[in-house]
Design a protein around this motif. Sequence first.
Motif, short mmCIF file in Angstrom:
data_model
loop_
_atom_site.label_atom_id
_atom_site.label_comp_id
_atom_site.label_asym_id
_atom_site.label_seq_id
_atom_site.Cartn_x
_atom_site.Cartn_y
_atom_site.Cartn_z
N ARG A 15 0.73 -6.19 1.43
CA ARG A 15 0.36 -4.63 0.85
C ARG A 15 -0.83 -4.75 1.52
O ARG A 15 -1.84 -4.82 1.33
N PRO A 16 -1.25 -3.48 2.80
CA PRO A 16 -0.18 -2.41 3.37
C PRO A 16 1.06 -3.54 3.44
O PRO A 16 0.85 -4.85 4.43
N GLU A 46 7.09 -4.42 2.39
CA GLU A 46 6.28 -4.86 1.38
C GLU A 46 5.98 -5.06 0.11
O GLU A 46 7.68 -5.89 -0.24
N TRP A 76 0.50 4.34 3.06
CA TRP A 76 -0.03 3.91 3.68
C TRP A 76 1.37 4.50 5.39
O TRP A 76 0.13 5.10 5.90
#
Length: 159
Positions: A15-16, A46, A76
Amino acid sequence: MSIDRPVENVWDYPRPPSIEPSGERIVIELGGHVIADSTRSLRVCETSHPPTYYLPTEAFVEGVLRPATGTSLCEWKGEASYFDLVTPERIASRAAWTYPEPRRGFAALADHVAVYPGRVDRCTVDGETVQPQDGDFYGGWITSRVTGPFKGAPGTMGW
């Protein structure tokens, strides 16, 4: 032909999210027609989500992608635009999306389209039928390659 790959736990995804090229054969069917077929997709992974596959626009049969109203925002990737998927037999409303101007770090997603597997007849990855991620918002593709638990089911929104 299926290629043996190690099973991935979605809680090990970053994450991202990460983007990786995939040579897996992705086939999408709607209304009795193959509407997309590619071995050049991008796999977005993710934390807590099964992967989402983004196919190059040219992988879709001409005329299948019809722009739909509305947008959404990913913290994102940026602002998403939607498509209806159209065949002579069936229309799947807002069943696909794209990032026309993805944010920095996600530029590879430009000119690629993702599909909600639960809104079409069938999606396959290397011949394996995909199970859709729970929830109306998420577009993850569950295969034997990934384990969860996956975000999207009732009670998981706060994860």
